[in-house]
Motif scaffolding. Structure first.
Motif, PDB file in Angstrom:
ATOM      1  N   ARG A   1       0.564   9.123  -1.463  1.00 41.24           N
ATOM      2  CA  ARG A   1      -0.249  10.174  -0.762  1.00 41.24           C
ATOM      3  C   ARG A   1      -0.727   9.877   0.464  1.00 41.24           C
ATOM      4  O   ARG A   1      -1.030  10.241   1.349  1.00 41.24           O
ATOM      5  N   PHE A   2      -1.341   8.332   0.466  1.00 38.59           N
ATOM      6  CA  PHE A   2      -1.974   7.763   1.527  1.00 38.59           C
ATOM      7  C   PHE A   2      -0.887   7.532   2.427  1.00 38.59           C
ATOM      8  O   PHE A   2      -1.161   7.745   3.681  1.00 38.59           O
ATOM      9  N   SER A   3       0.271   7.053   2.315  1.00 39.11           N
ATOM     10  CA  SER A   3       1.244   6.897   3.090  1.00 39.11           C
ATOM     11  C   SER A   3       1.749   8.265   3.860  1.00 39.11           C
ATOM     12  O   SER A   3       1.954   8.202   5.162  1.00 39.11           O
TER      13      SER A   3
ATOM     14  N   LEU B   1       0.901  -1.104  -0.080  1.00 39.07           N
ATOM     15  CA  LEU B   1      -0.015   0.012   0.113  1.00 39.07           C
ATOM     16  C   LEU B   1       0.786   1.274   0.226  1.00 39.07           C
ATOM     17  O   LEU B   1       0.416   2.123  -0.556  1.00 39.07           O
ATOM     18  N   ARG B   2       1.906   1.144   0.700  1.00 36.47           N
ATOM     19  CA  ARG B   2       2.720   2.382   0.917  1.00 36.47           C
ATOM     20  C   ARG B   2       3.324   2.517  -0.505  1.00 36.47           C
ATOM     21  O   ARG B   2       3.788   3.854  -1.191  1.00 36.47           O
ATOM     22  N   THR B   3       3.809   1.562  -1.301  1.00 32.52           N
ATOM     23  CA  THR B   3       4.560   1.659  -2.316  1.00 32.52           C
ATOM     24  C   THR B   3       3.357   2.160  -3.591  1.00 32.52           C
ATOM     25  O   THR B   3       3.577   2.767  -4.676  1.00 32.52           O
ATOM     26  N   ASP B   4       2.219   1.690  -3.500  1.00 29.35           N
ATOM     27  CA  ASP B   4       1.119   2.042  -4.316  1.00 29.35           C
ATOM     28  C   ASP B   4       0.503   3.325  -4.345  1.00 29.35           C
ATOM     29  O   ASP B   4       0.375   4.085  -5.390  1.00 29.35           O
ATOM     30  N   ASP B   5       0.399   3.774  -3.181  1.00 30.16           N
ATOM     31  CA  ASP B   5      -0.240   5.168  -2.867  1.00 30.16           C
ATOM     32  C   ASP B   5       0.711   5.865  -2.084  1.00 30.16           C
ATOM     33  O   ASP B   5       0.252   5.984  -0.855  1.00 30.16           O
TER      34      ASP B   5
END
Length: 99
Positions: free
Chosen positions: A23-25, A17-21
């Motif tokens: 902004r979220f991270s 999730l951190r690599t895909d998004d």
């Protein structure tokens, strides 16, 4: 408490999730950081209240002023630095059944 294999799966999902998004991270990391402006505002408010406590509170006000001033100093010290920690470590290696 998660079992080691569940923890490894969760860490893998978080890493993905951190690599895909990014902004979220960034938003999640910002939520975990100390609120420096809030700490500074609270410390200033406590220091401004101290003379009022002394003037209107008598000896109890003196005690309240000392405690408030010390806590304000603690907040300013807390605001000063240190390492920022997130809810989970991105550098930690997930456990496997062999380790």
């Amino acid at each position: 408490m998660l079992e080691p294999n569940e923890k490894a799966v969760f860490d893998g999902m978080v890493t993905q999730l951190r690599t895909d998004d990014p902004r979220f991270s960034q938003r999640v990391d910002r939520m975990c950081r100390p609120k420096r402006r809030l700490y500074m505002a609270m410390a200033i408010l406590l220091w401004m209240m101290a003379p009022l406590c002394i003037a209107f509170g008598g000896w109890t006000g003196v005690i309240m002023a000392v405690v408030g001033s010390l806590y304000g100093a603690h907040l300013m010290n807390k605001r000063g630095g240190g390492t920022l920690q997130t809810l989970w470590s991105s550098t930690r290696r997930p456990r496997t059944s062999s380790s």
